[in-house]
Design a protein around this motif. Structure first.
Motif, PDB file in Angstrom:
ATOM      1  N   PRO A   1       0.841  -1.208   0.000  1.00 23.10           N
ATOM      2  CA  PRO A   1       0.000   0.000   0.000  1.00 23.10           C
ATOM      3  C   PRO A   1       0.876   1.260   0.000  1.00 23.10           C
ATOM      4  CG  PRO A   1      -0.360  -1.334   1.999  1.00 23.10           C
ATOM      5  CD  PRO A   1       0.727  -1.972   1.219  1.00 23.10           C
ATOM      6  N   VAL A   2       0.696   2.081  -0.996  1.00 24.27           N
ATOM      7  CA  VAL A   2       1.414   3.354  -1.086  1.00 24.27           C
ATOM      8  C   VAL A   2       0.421   4.431  -1.506  1.00 24.27           C
ATOM      9  CG1 VAL A   2       3.674   2.355  -1.625  1.00 24.27           C
ATOM     10  CG2 VAL A   2       2.117   2.910  -3.472  1.00 24.27           C
ATOM     11  N   LYS A   3       0.750   5.675  -1.207  1.00 29.25           N
ATOM     12  CA  LYS A   3      -0.131   6.778  -1.592  1.00 29.25           C
ATOM     13  C   LYS A   3      -0.206   6.918  -3.105  1.00 29.25           C
ATOM     14  CE  LYS A   3       0.205   9.715   2.445  1.00 29.25           C
ATOM     15  NZ  LYS A   3       0.576  11.031   2.963  1.00 29.25           N
ATOM     16  N   GLU A   4       0.961   6.851  -3.736  1.00 30.55           N
ATOM     17  CA  GLU A   4       0.993   7.073  -5.183  1.00 30.55           C
ATOM     18  C   GLU A   4       2.118   6.243  -5.801  1.00 30.55           C
ATOM     19  OE1 GLU A   4       1.698  10.874  -8.064  1.00 30.55           O
ATOM     20  OE2 GLU A   4       0.640  11.203  -6.185  1.00 30.55           O
ATOM     21  N   LEU A   5       1.790   5.514  -6.847  1.00 34.87           N
ATOM     22  CA  LEU A   5       2.792   4.716  -7.547  1.00 34.87           C
ATOM     23  C   LEU A   5       3.553   5.603  -8.531  1.00 34.87           C
ATOM     24  CD1 LEU A   5       0.635   1.549  -8.220  1.00 34.87           C
ATOM     25  CD2 LEU A   5       2.582   1.711  -6.669  1.00 34.87           C
ATOM     26  N   PRO A   6       4.860   5.373  -8.704  1.00 32.84           N
ATOM     27  CA  PRO A   6       5.666   6.227  -9.590  1.00 32.84           C
ATOM     28  C   PRO A   6       5.518   5.846 -11.070  1.00 32.84           C
ATOM     29  CG  PRO A   6       7.050   4.592  -8.539  1.00 32.84           C
ATOM     30  CD  PRO A   6       5.668   4.415  -7.967  1.00 32.84           C
ATOM     31  N   PHE A   7       4.326   6.070 -11.615  1.00 37.49           N
ATOM     32  CA  PHE A   7       4.027   5.693 -13.002  1.00 37.49           C
ATOM     33  C   PHE A   7       5.024   6.287 -13.995  1.00 37.49           C
ATOM     34  CE2 PHE A   7      -0.069   4.875 -11.020  1.00 37.49           C
ATOM     35  CZ  PHE A   7      -0.424   3.673 -11.601  1.00 37.49           C
ATOM     36  N   LYS A   8       5.426   7.550 -13.790  1.00 40.41           N
ATOM     37  CA  LYS A   8       6.295   8.194 -14.775  1.00 40.41           C
ATOM     38  C   LYS A   8       7.675   7.547 -14.834  1.00 40.41           C
ATOM     39  CE  LYS A   8       8.032  11.954 -11.902  1.00 40.41           C
ATOM     40  NZ  LYS A   8       8.209  13.372 -11.798  1.00 40.41           N
ATOM     41  N   LEU A   9       8.095   6.839 -13.791  1.00 36.67           N
ATOM     42  CA  LEU A   9       9.392   6.151 -13.801  1.00 36.67           C
ATOM     43  C   LEU A   9       9.336   4.820 -14.543  1.00 36.67           C
ATOM     44  CD1 LEU A   9      10.565   6.752 -10.118  1.00 36.67           C
ATOM     45  CD2 LEU A   9      11.255   7.992 -12.191  1.00 36.67           C
ATOM     46  N   VAL A  10       8.111   4.291 -14.743  1.00 39.50           N
ATOM     47  CA  VAL A  10       7.950   2.958 -15.322  1.00 39.50           C
ATOM     48  C   VAL A  10       7.271   2.989 -16.689  1.00 39.50           C
ATOM     49  CG1 VAL A  10       6.871   0.706 -14.971  1.00 39.50           C
ATOM     50  CG2 VAL A  10       7.880   1.903 -13.037  1.00 39.50           C
TER      51      VAL A  10
ATOM     52  N   HIS B   1      -2.234  -6.383 -21.419  1.00 37.02           N
ATOM     53  CA  HIS B   1      -3.328  -7.329 -21.634  1.00 37.02           C
ATOM     54  C   HIS B   1      -4.600  -6.830 -20.952  1.00 37.02           C
ATOM     55  CE1 HIS B   1      -1.113 -10.469 -23.660  1.00 37.02           C
ATOM     56  NE2 HIS B   1      -0.091 -10.146 -22.899  1.00 37.02           N
ATOM     57  N   PRO B   2      -5.758  -7.107 -21.558  1.00 44.50           N
ATOM     58  CA  PRO B   2      -7.034  -6.638 -20.992  1.00 44.50           C
ATOM     59  C   PRO B   2      -7.321  -7.192 -19.599  1.00 44.50           C
ATOM     60  CG  PRO B   2      -7.352  -7.515 -23.215  1.00 44.50           C
ATOM     61  CD  PRO B   2      -5.934  -7.776 -22.833  1.00 44.50           C
ATOM     62  N   MET B   3      -6.716  -8.337 -19.231  1.00 48.93           N
ATOM     63  CA  MET B   3      -6.968  -8.902 -17.894  1.00 48.93           C
ATOM     64  C   MET B   3      -6.444  -7.989 -16.783  1.00 48.93           C
ATOM     65  SD  MET B   3      -4.049 -11.790 -17.305  1.00 48.93           S
ATOM     66  CE  MET B   3      -3.890 -11.553 -15.562  1.00 48.93           C
ATOM     67  N   LEU B   4      -5.540  -7.071 -17.121  1.00 53.87           N
ATOM     68  CA  LEU B   4      -5.020  -6.106 -16.155  1.00 53.87           C
ATOM     69  C   LEU B   4      -5.987  -4.928 -16.141  1.00 53.87           C
ATOM     70  CD1 LEU B   4      -1.299  -6.347 -17.246  1.00 53.87           C
ATOM     71  CD2 LEU B   4      -2.338  -7.401 -15.220  1.00 53.87           C
ATOM     72  N   GLU B   5      -6.948  -4.988 -15.234  1.00 58.55           N
ATOM     73  CA  GLU B   5      -8.085  -4.067 -15.268  1.00 58.55           C
ATOM     74  C   GLU B   5      -7.807  -2.714 -14.624  1.00 58.55           C
ATOM     75  OE1 GLU B   5     -11.063  -6.455 -13.392  1.00 58.55           O
ATOM     76  OE2 GLU B   5     -11.375  -7.667 -15.184  1.00 58.55           O
ATOM     77  N   THR B   6      -6.870  -2.654 -13.683  1.00 56.35           N
ATOM     78  CA  THR B   6      -6.643  -1.397 -12.976  1.00 56.35           C
ATOM     79  C   THR B   6      -5.273  -0.817 -13.338  1.00 56.35           C
ATOM     80  OG1 THR B   6      -5.576  -2.368 -11.030  1.00 56.35           O
ATOM     81  CG2 THR B   6      -8.000  -2.283 -11.028  1.00 56.35           C
ATOM     82  N   ALA B   7      -5.127   0.476 -13.093  1.00 57.37           N
ATOM     83  CA  ALA B   7      -3.838   1.136 -13.331  1.00 57.37           C
ATOM     84  C   ALA B   7      -2.759   0.528 -12.438  1.00 57.37           C
ATOM     85  CB  ALA B   7      -3.973   2.638 -13.076  1.00 57.37           C
ATOM     86  N   ASP B   8      -3.109   0.160 -11.193  1.00 56.65           N
ATOM     87  CA  ASP B   8      -2.131  -0.465 -10.298  1.00 56.65           C
ATOM     88  C   ASP B   8      -1.653  -1.806 -10.857  1.00 56.65           C
ATOM     89  OD1 ASP B   8      -2.595   1.722  -8.693  1.00 56.65           O
ATOM     90  OD2 ASP B   8      -3.173   0.558  -6.926  1.00 56.65           O
TER      91      ASP B   8
END
Length: 142
Positions: free
Chosen positions: A42-51, A59-66
């Motif tokens: 659990p984190v407040k915010e994932l570092p999307f811009k680094l990844v 794949h569509p099975m990955l339903e959430t941004a996390d």
């Protein structure tokens, strides 16, 4: 290669990863391999811009941004562990292309890799990579 562990004079390539309660190891007698396992925390915010690369596809099975974040992270780290660069390779410069059967193709600096991704029973993510297409892995939980 890089900081990757190896057996001097040996033919066996292998790679290791651990996160949370998970330990992953992948040996290969035929080619270099990379593996990564991540237990989401659990984190407040994932570092999307680094990844995230702007052209990543999932794949569509990955339903959430996390879920997409952890899939992208594990696939890109497995690719980076392939040659021992690990976290030294900028993940946001690796472009992922979703292929059938939870497989991916990763592109960086004119090179391409194949990878596979799996979500484990407790929500952890596992990915493994090589230069050539990979068969689905038999996951042993002990």
């Amino acid at each position: 290669v890089g900081d990757k562990p190896f057996i001097p004079g040996g033919r066996c390539h292998f790679t290791l990863s651990h996160s949370g309660n998970w330990i992953a190891m992948m040996p290969s007698l035929s080619s270099q391999v990379g593996i990564d396992v991540e237990q989401p925390k659990p984190v407040k915010e994932l570092p999307f811009k680094l990844v995230s690369h702007p052209e990543d596809s999932f794949h569509p099975m990955l339903e959430t941004a996390d879920q997409q974040f952890y899939a992208g992270w594990t696939v890109k780290e497995a690719i980076s562990k392939w040659d021992g660069r690990g976290l030294d390779r900028p993940f946001n410069e690796i472009r992922l292309e979703a292929l059938p059967e939870n497989a991916y193709r990763g592109y960086h600096e004119g090179k391409a890799w194949y990878a596979r991704h799996a979500m484990l029973s407790d929500g952890a993510h596992l990915a493994y990579a090589s230069e050539s297409p990979l068969k689905p892995l038999h996951i042993l939980v002990a």
